[in-house]
Design an enzyme around this catalytic site. Sequence first.
Site, PDB file in Angstrom:
ATOM      1  N   HIS A  95      -4.820  -6.712  -0.928  1.00 57.83           N
ATOM      2  CA  HIS A  95      -5.046  -5.988   0.321  1.00 57.83           C
ATOM      3  C   HIS A  95      -5.773  -6.826   1.359  1.00 57.83           C
ATOM      4  O   HIS A  95      -6.441  -6.316   2.248  1.00 57.83           O
ATOM      5  CB  HIS A  95      -5.747  -4.650   0.058  1.00 57.83           C
ATOM      6  N   ASP A 151     -14.004   2.526   2.206  1.00 55.02           N
ATOM      7  CA  ASP A 151     -13.352   3.765   2.627  1.00 55.02           C
ATOM      8  C   ASP A 151     -12.098   4.060   1.803  1.00 55.02           C
ATOM      9  O   ASP A 151     -11.639   5.187   1.750  1.00 55.02           O
ATOM     10  CB  ASP A 151     -12.928   3.666   4.103  1.00 55.02           C
ATOM     11  N   GLU A 158     -20.730   7.514   9.268  1.00 57.20           N
ATOM     12  CA  GLU A 158     -19.810   6.597   9.938  1.00 57.20           C
ATOM     13  C   GLU A 158     -19.560   7.132  11.344  1.00 57.20           C
ATOM     14  O   GLU A 158     -20.257   8.031  11.821  1.00 57.20           O
ATOM     15  CB  GLU A 158     -18.492   6.456   9.158  1.00 57.20           C
TER      16      GLU A 158
HETATM   17  P1  FAD Z   1      -7.342  -9.406  -2.520  1.00 57.05           P
HETATM   18  O1  FAD Z   1      -6.732  -9.224  -1.200  1.00 57.05           O
HETATM   19  O2  FAD Z   1      -6.421  -9.471  -3.664  1.00 57.05           O
HETATM   20  O3  FAD Z   1      -8.297 -10.699  -2.506  1.00 57.05           O
HETATM   21  C1  FAD Z   1      -9.220 -10.910  -1.456  1.00 57.05           C
HETATM   22  C2  FAD Z   1      -9.899 -12.270  -1.607  1.00 57.05           C
HETATM   23  O4  FAD Z   1     -10.749 -12.262  -2.725  1.00 57.05           O
HETATM   24  C3  FAD Z   1      -8.937 -13.430  -1.822  1.00 57.05           C
HETATM   25  O5  FAD Z   1      -9.475 -14.594  -1.254  1.00 57.05           O
HETATM   26  C4  FAD Z   1      -8.885 -13.539  -3.326  1.00 57.05           C
HETATM   27  O6  FAD Z   1      -8.523 -14.832  -3.750  1.00 57.05           O
HETATM   28  C5  FAD Z   1     -10.306 -13.180  -3.698  1.00 57.05           C
HETATM   29  N1  FAD Z   1     -10.382 -12.488  -4.982  1.00 57.05           N
HETATM   30  C6  FAD Z   1      -9.653 -11.430  -5.426  1.00 57.05           C
HETATM   31  N2  FAD Z   1     -10.057 -11.062  -6.650  1.00 57.05           N
HETATM   32  C7  FAD Z   1     -11.071 -11.899  -6.976  1.00 57.05           C
HETATM   33  C8  FAD Z   1     -11.894 -12.034  -8.118  1.00 57.05           C
HETATM   34  N3  FAD Z   1     -11.779 -11.234  -9.167  1.00 57.05           N
HETATM   35  N4  FAD Z   1     -12.816 -13.016  -8.103  1.00 57.05           N
HETATM   36  C9  FAD Z   1     -12.968 -13.839  -7.058  1.00 57.05           C
HETATM   37  N5  FAD Z   1     -12.211 -13.762  -5.960  1.00 57.05           N
HETATM   38  C10 FAD Z   1     -11.277 -12.800  -5.922  1.00 57.05           C
HETATM   39  N6  FAD Z   1     -13.480  -3.410   3.138  1.00 57.05           N
HETATM   40  C11 FAD Z   1     -14.711  -2.873   3.248  1.00 57.05           C
HETATM   41  O7  FAD Z   1     -15.706  -3.561   3.082  1.00 57.05           O
HETATM   42  N7  FAD Z   1     -14.861  -1.554   3.544  1.00 57.05           N
HETATM   43  C12 FAD Z   1     -13.808  -0.704   3.684  1.00 57.05           C
HETATM   44  O8  FAD Z   1     -13.990   0.472   3.925  1.00 57.05           O
HETATM   45  C13 FAD Z   1     -12.503  -1.252   3.557  1.00 57.05           C
HETATM   46  N8  FAD Z   1     -11.411  -0.460   3.676  1.00 57.05           N
HETATM   47  C14 FAD Z   1     -10.172  -0.998   3.534  1.00 57.05           C
HETATM   48  C15 FAD Z   1      -9.061  -0.182   3.628  1.00 57.05           C
HETATM   49  C16 FAD Z   1      -7.783  -0.689   3.472  1.00 57.05           C
HETATM   50  C17 FAD Z   1      -6.591   0.217   3.602  1.00 57.05           C
HETATM   51  C18 FAD Z   1      -7.618  -2.079   3.254  1.00 57.05           C
HETATM   52  C19 FAD Z   1      -6.265  -2.668   3.136  1.00 57.05           C
HETATM   53  C20 FAD Z   1      -8.725  -2.921   3.169  1.00 57.05           C
HETATM   54  C21 FAD Z   1     -10.005  -2.391   3.299  1.00 57.05           C
HETATM   55  N9  FAD Z   1     -11.141  -3.188   3.205  1.00 57.05           N
HETATM   56  C22 FAD Z   1     -12.386  -2.634   3.305  1.00 57.05           C
HETATM   57  C23 FAD Z   1     -11.029  -4.645   3.035  1.00 57.05           C
HETATM   58  C24 FAD Z   1     -11.021  -5.004   1.563  1.00 57.05           C
HETATM   59  O9  FAD Z   1     -12.315  -4.899   1.032  1.00 57.05           O
HETATM   60  C25 FAD Z   1     -10.546  -6.443   1.369  1.00 57.05           C
HETATM   61  O10 FAD Z   1      -9.298  -6.602   1.973  1.00 57.05           O
HETATM   62  C26 FAD Z   1     -10.484  -6.782  -0.106  1.00 57.05           C
HETATM   63  O11 FAD Z   1     -10.229  -8.137  -0.235  1.00 57.05           O
HETATM   64  C27 FAD Z   1      -9.371  -6.050  -0.770  1.00 57.05           C
HETATM   65  O12 FAD Z   1      -9.461  -6.166  -2.173  1.00 57.05           O
HETATM   66  P2  FAD Z   1      -8.236  -6.695  -3.004  1.00 57.05           P
HETATM   67  O13 FAD Z   1      -8.531  -6.344  -4.405  1.00 57.05           O
HETATM   68  O14 FAD Z   1      -6.952  -6.237  -2.466  1.00 57.05           O
HETATM   69  O15 FAD Z   1      -8.440  -8.261  -2.773  1.00 57.05           O
END
Ligand code: FAD
Length: 517
Positions: free
Chosen positions: A99, A160, A271
Site C-alpha cells: 500500500h 485509519d 481528527e
Molecule cells: P508496503 O507498501 O508493502 O511497504 C512500505 C515500505 O516499508 C516499503 O519501503 C517496504 O519495503 C517497507 N517494508 C514493508 N514491510 C516491511 C518490513 N516487514 N520490514 C521492513 N520494511 C518493510 N499511514 C498512516 O500513518 N496513517 C494512516 O491513517 C494511513 N492510512 C492509510 C490508508 C490507506 C488506504 C493507505 C493505502 C495507506 C495509508 N497509510 C497510513 C500509509 C501506510 O501506512 C503506508 O503506505 C504503509 O507503508 C502501508 O503498509 P504496507 O504493509 O502496505 O507497506
Amino acid sequence: SCIPERIELCSNRFLAAPSVPPHFNSSNSLLSLETLSLDGYFSFENNQYAAKDFGNRYHFLPSAVLHPKSVYDISSTIKHIFQIGSGSEFTVAARGHGHSLQGQAQAHRGLVINMESLQEQEIKVYSGELPYADVSGGQLWINVLHETLRYGLTPKSWTDYLYLTVGGTLSYAGISGQAFKHGPQINNVYQLEVVTGKGEVITCSGDQNADLFYAVLGGLGQFGIITRARISLEPAPKMVKWIRVLYSDFSSFSQDQEHLIASRNSFDYIEGFVIINRTGLLNNWRSSFDPKDPIRASQFSSDGRTLYCLEMAMYFNPRDEDIMNQKTERVLSELNFIPSTLFLSEVSYLEFLNRVHISERKLRAKGLWEVPHPWLNLLIPKSKIHNFAQEVFGNILNYSSNGPILIYPVNKSKWNNKTSLVTPDEDIIYLVAFLSSAAPSSTGKDGLENILTQNKRILEYCATAHLGAKQYLPHYSTQEEWRAHFGSKWQVFQKRKSAYDPLAILAPGQRIFQKGN
Ligand code: FAD
C-alpha cells in the site's frame, strides 16, 4: 531503462525484468539463489502484483519473489545476496500489503519478499500488567485487532485503515486520531526482531541493541526487515461514540482541536477534515450519523463555503454509557462549532476502527479503488498552520479537492524522538493528508497531471514560505532532497545505513541510497 532520477517519466508502464527464469542467470549473477534450501519458495513468474501498489503510478517488475515461511528464509537469502557483494546491483524489497504510493515496496529486477506469507505465524497475546502481542512483521493490523479483541485487549495507536502490515506502518510511523495521546504506532512497540542487510537476525528494544531498534522504527525499511514486533496493548472498549461537528472558520476549528489535544481527559480519538465546495454532504452523513437537532441540521447549507469538520470519538463500555454521555456533553460544551451541525453515532469498537474498509468496499464496487493515488502527506508546525490553511485551502485548492483532506494536530511531546521519523521542530504539529484519487485517463481537474501540479504548488509554497514542513511517507528523487528532509538527522541515518545495510541492498524503492555506490 530508467535511471532513478527519471523514474517519474517511465512511471506508467511496467518495466520488464530480464526474461530468464527459472534459472535466472542475468548480470545480477544470482544463479545460485534457487539452490538455497528454504522452508518457503521463490517464484520467478507471474510476479506482476509485486510491481503494483496503492499509488498505482510506479510499476517495477522484480526478477523473483520470495515467499518466506520462516525468518531463516529471509536471513539466509539476504546473507547470500550480501555475500555476492557490491558488484551486483541486485536489491531486496520487503513487501507488506503493497500500500505504498510511489513504488517504495518494489525492487526493479531485484527480489521482493512477500512478507504476508509470514502471516501464518501465530499472533501471541500476553495479558498481565503490561499486556502485549507478538506478531509477525507481515501481519495485517486487522488480524492483530481481531486476535487481541478475543482477550479483551487492543493496540493503542492505529492507522485509519487496517489492511496494512505491521512492518509496513512501523517503517513510517503509523499515525491516526489516537496519536495525540499515545504517540504514533512506532511509540507503542516494546521489541522487534529484525533481519539486517547483512542477513543477521537481531532482537532489539529500547534496552537491547537500542540503536538498531530506533533506526528501524520510522526507518523507511533502510536498516532491516521487521520479522516480528511486540506491540503494547490496553483493555479494549466495546463501543465508541463517534461525533462530527462543522466550522466555517479555520481559526475556531484549529483552536478547538488544540484545546482537545491539550487535555488528557477529553476524547480518545481526534481528527478533522476539510470540506471544499461539497453540497449535500450532511445528507450523506445521515446514513451513519444522527443530527442532534434534525430540523436545524436540515436547514444548514454550506453555500459553497469551505468547511472544517472536527471528528472525535469517545470509547466506552455499555455499563458506563451515562458517564460517557455526561463527559461527552461537558467536553462538547467547551467547543465553538456551528450548533446545528452536531452529528452523533454509536458503533462497536471494531466497526469504528475498521471504518475505511466500508469505503473501500464501495469504491471497489464502482471500480474506483485501483485508480492512481497521488497522495501528499505533510507535517506542518503549529506556528505556521494558519498561513498554510489560508494559502492552500483559500487559494491553491479553492475550487475543489479530489479526495479527503485530513488535518489534525498531535502533541509531539508524546513522541519518542530517538526513532528515524523526521518531524518539524515544534511541540504541536499538524498532519495534513491530501488523499487524492485521479480519474483514470482524465485530463481535467480530476486528472493525475492536474493533481500532481497542485501537489507541487503546495510543496513549493511550503518551501518558499519557509514553513518548516516535513513530508510524511516522504518521497524524493535525489539524495540532496533526502539530506534536506533528514536535516540534522541525516548523518546518523547515513551512519546507521553503513552499519546495518552497508551494501544498500534493502528497500531500493525509497530511492535514498543506491547499491553499488
Ligand atoms: P508496503 O507498501 O508493502 O511497504 C512500505 C515500505 O516499508 C516499503 O519501503 C517496504 O519495503 C517497507 N517494508 C514493508 N514491510 C516491511 C518490513 N516487514 N520490514 C521492513 N520494511 C518493510 N499511514 C498512516 O500513518 N496513517 C494512516 O491513517 C494511513 N492510512 C492509510 C490508508 C490507506 C488506504 C493507505 C493505502 C495507506 C495509508 N497509510 C497510513 C500509509 C501506510 O501506512 C503506508 O503506505 C504503509 O507503508 C502501508 O503498509 P504496507 O504493509 O502496505 O507497506
